[in-house]
Scaffold this motif. Sequence first.
Motif, short mmCIF file in Angstrom:
data_model
loop_
_atom_site.label_atom_id
_atom_site.label_comp_id
_atom_site.label_asym_id
_atom_site.label_seq_id
_atom_site.Cartn_x
_atom_site.Cartn_y
_atom_site.Cartn_z
N UNK A 90 -1.35 0.78 -19.98
CA UNK A 90 -0.63 0.55 -21.13
C UNK A 90 -0.26 1.84 -22.23
N UNK A 116 -0.63 -12.21 -22.77
CA UNK A 116 -0.67 -11.98 -21.21
C UNK A 116 0.25 -10.42 -21.08
N UNK A 117 1.12 -10.69 -21.99
CA UNK A 117 1.78 -9.37 -22.57
C UNK A 117 0.48 -7.53 -22.81
N UNK A 127 -7.60 -6.29 -25.17
CA UNK A 127 -7.98 -6.88 -26.10
C UNK A 127 -7.83 -6.01 -27.45
N UNK A 137 -8.14 -17.35 -26.14
CA UNK A 137 -6.90 -17.92 -26.84
C UNK A 137 -5.85 -18.82 -26.49
N UNK A 153 -6.46 -14.77 -17.66
CA UNK A 153 -7.58 -13.96 -18.91
C UNK A 153 -7.51 -14.92 -19.90
N UNK A 154 -6.62 -15.40 -20.38
CA UNK A 154 -6.79 -15.75 -21.64
C UNK A 154 -8.30 -16.46 -22.27
N UNK A 162 -6.75 -9.97 -14.25
CA UNK A 162 -5.63 -9.99 -15.18
C UNK A 162 -5.85 -8.64 -16.23
N UNK A 185 -4.47 -5.27 -15.31
CA UNK A 185 -3.81 -4.86 -14.35
C UNK A 185 -2.91 -4.25 -15.85
N UNK A 186 -2.22 -2.66 -15.37
CA UNK A 186 -1.66 -2.22 -16.02
C UNK A 186 -0.01 -2.78 -16.16
N UNK A 187 0.41 -2.97 -17.56
CA UNK A 187 1.66 -3.75 -17.04
C UNK A 187 1.93 -4.52 -16.85
N UNK A 188 1.11 -5.79 -17.40
CA UNK A 188 0.93 -6.73 -16.01
C UNK A 188 2.51 -7.62 -16.11
#
Lengths: 245, 310
Positions: A1, A91-92, A96, A245, B51-52, B67, B70-73
């Motif tokens: 990211x 999710x984006x 965390x 979440x 993964x929430x 999940x 994962x980069x930039x999912x």
Amino acid sequence: MATTAVLHSEWIKIRSVRASFGSLIAIFAVTLAITLMVFPTVGQAEADNPGAEPLFNAFYALNFAQIAAISFGATAVSSEYLNGALRISLAAVPHRGLFYAAKTAIVGAAALIAGLVTSHATFLVGQAFMGEYTIGLSHPGALRACIGGGIYLALMALFAAGLTVLLRSAVAVLSILIPFILIVSFVVGDVANGAAEYLPDRAGQQVLHQDPVGSLGPWGGLAVTAVWAGAALLAGWWAVRRRDA
Amino acid sequence: MTSIDVKDLTKEYGTTRAVDRLTFTVEPGRVTGFLGPNGAGKSTTMRLVLALDRPTSGTATIGGRPYATIDEPLRHVGALLDAQAAHGSRTARNHLRALAVSNRIPARRVDAVLEEAGLASVAGRRIKTFSLGMRQRLGIAAALLGDPQVVLLDEPSNGLDPEGIIWIRELLRRLAREGRTVLVSSHLMSETASFADHLVVLGRGRLLADTSMQDFLDAHSHARVRVRTTDPARLRATLVRKGYEVAQSDDGRWLVDGAKAEEIGALAAGEGIPILELADEQASLEQAYLALTADDTEFTAVSPTTPQEV
């Protein structure tokens, strides 16, 4: 990211919700409005009082700025806790730590910029109406108070932000912090000295005094506020990391 | 590979098991319908895959990876969990922009998915002015934002008008044709029957079925033949003699329970009975689903104790 991408995204989120962006603007706008109402009318009369403290009085309007700063910190975070919006965000950005750090950084940076502009503006604009009592930035402690005042506002915003993550509600945080700052701290501060010096708002506002009383000193007081904010942010991080979440 | 792999997945809330040692795989190239009554654990499973929520035990991976790693999912996985989750104060475009920017998805994708979801003309409106159907479309647009290989949608047809339902059906079929992995939860059977190739059925957090739609229908429905003839008396007599149960339907056809069209056809031909119409009754998914859940004795209990979907 990519960190910059996540930071940019967090800025868009603040910018695009009326409550948070409005509060951010209000830090400056409300303070300027109060300054323009108070200083041309009662500014000089107040300064004439025995025991008047020209530097601290110059920042009278920051009392209102800090309410706006707290609202900003709370609403910038609480938008994630409305109807499960946090799930979309995580999710984006499922990392965390990155998510929380980016949000905190943007809230802190935005509040710091708004705070610095505000504290300088209220000082300079207010003093323009003070006539013979006018003090400038070269007045002892004035520059320190302007910079410290901006930092103070940012720290209060972060304090509120951390608490909001923990409590998941801006309403809860605002209904704790605002009465606290308007009433409890005010009353307790006058009654009991000592421990009251370490309250987040009391401590941080030492930086606005020309000659701070008490043991903390201007920067020491601000550091105490920073510890409060840091503790709230750590508690918030614990909540973000641990909770479903 | 971009399959969704769920292995021994368990999630407990306090003493309640919302998901109970669940194992299944969602394969690419087909639409997998995710069925189960309210509170069966469908939404919880989806949150665990994303993964929430943290599983009590077991794993959920996408393309072999959790999940969270994962980069930039959003470029790989798109999800719609709850259409109400988008902040009402934002405009539709800003909502999607914030998501796109975080995953470095080009800005033109925002306009592309708004267009695809039929929201281009309201992109600048605040989401709180949207109807449920429009929010649903926005949620689907968000899921498609990163042009993902894997798509998870929780009750996507909620609140959609008939046009919207046709749109989502065709969208799902197209995504599967393009070789993507598509998991769609629903409790609307006729809806699911119209787009799913494969079914994963949950009940009380446990796996009840993981099978193709056709196998599911065959396994959980009993055979019945519909027949029309010019000589009902002889047909009936013949069938009853052979031990079939025959009933006349309202529209003048005859229904033969537990029979296949080829058996009845051969029989009628042998007897020289003229047949005007002869067909196997296609069991509906709803009937098959109810048959399955009726088999599972626990479902005769009135209310599941698992928490309601959120």
